[in-house]
Scaffold this active site. Structure first.
Site, short mmCIF file in Angstrom:
data_model
loop_
_atom_site.label_atom_id
_atom_site.label_comp_id
_atom_site.label_asym_id
_atom_site.label_seq_id
_atom_site.Cartn_x
_atom_site.Cartn_y
_atom_site.Cartn_z
CG ASP A 175 -1.81 1.21 1.30
OD1 ASP A 175 -1.76 2.08 0.39
OD2 ASP A 175 -2.56 1.31 2.29
CB VAL A 176 2.32 3.33 -2.75
CG1 VAL A 176 3.05 2.17 -3.41
CG2 VAL A 176 1.10 3.75 -3.54
N GLY A 189 -0.69 3.76 -9.65
CA GLY A 189 -1.48 4.91 -10.08
C GLY A 189 -2.95 4.60 -10.11
CE1 TYR A 220 -3.24 8.83 -13.71
CE2 TYR A 220 -3.09 10.16 -15.70
CZ TYR A 220 -2.79 9.00 -15.01
OH TYR A 220 -2.05 8.02 -15.62
CB ILE A 242 0.08 2.24 -23.26
CG1 ILE A 242 1.14 3.36 -23.19
CG2 ILE A 242 0.73 0.86 -23.36
CD1 ILE A 242 2.03 3.49 -24.41
#
Length: 189
Positions: free
Chosen positions: A1-2, A31, A94, A127
């Site tokens: 868990d960043v 992200g 974002y 992408i």
């Protein structure tokens, strides 16, 4: 868990134990998105995205830095987005979080560059991933046809190749940079 410093520190300690020494390469790629128009965006929406995308990368870099300093080298790679350089309506949280990675990398490059540590940013464009496949087809078709000079979406392997280069010894003199992998969409923004 960043989003949790203790969790990040524990993960890095366990990884260092598993590899038998300090972490040599960090690729901060966590992200999330929570899109919405500026006037309707809640504080929670803004803070959650920034905490994951930007502060999470900071936590990972900080956790790895002591070991990298000790080993006199390392690679820190942040995965941003063309949106962080180009901007995007409905994605102020974002875009801000991904733009912040550029300042973070450049500050780390200046602070730790003399110790053999590089910090760079990879900024992918469209992408071909689950996330872009969930976008409306007319949106992606318009982007490809009208905005992307390469006239196609990128492949994950093309982003991975740039990350692999930045993680390698061949990139020892590349630091504080943003490398776009976007088919020309951002044109070096």
């Amino acid at each position: 868990d960043v989003t949790n410093s203790e969790s990040v520190d524990a993960a890095f300690a366990k990884a260092a134990q598993m590899v038998g020494g300090p972490i040599e390469v960090v690729v901060a790629n966590a992200g999330i998105t929570d899109d919405g128009l500026l006037m309707r965006m809640s504080d929670d929406s803004f803070e959650n995205v920034v905490d994951t995308n930007l502060a999470g990368a900071f936590r990972c870099a900080r956790a790895a830095s002591t070991g990298m300093i000790r080993r006199k080298g390392g690679r820190i790679i942040f995965v941003s987005s063309v949106v962080g350089l180009f901007g995007s309506a409905g994605q102020t949280n974002y875009s801000a979080s991904k733009a912040g990675l550029v300042g973070l990398a450049r500050s780390i490059a200046r602070e730790l560059g003399g110790r053999g540590i590089t910090a760079n940013v990879v900024a992918p464009g469209f992408i071909d991933t689950d996330m872009t496949r969930s976008l409306p087809e007319e949106y992606t078709k318009t982007a490809v046809d009208q905005a992307i000079p390469a006239k196609r979406m990128g492949q994950p392997e093309e982003v991975a190749a740039v990350v692999s280069f930045l993680a390698s010894d061949d990139s020892a003199y590349v630091t504080g940079n943003v490398i776009n992998v976007d088919g020309g969409l951002g044109m070096g923004h």
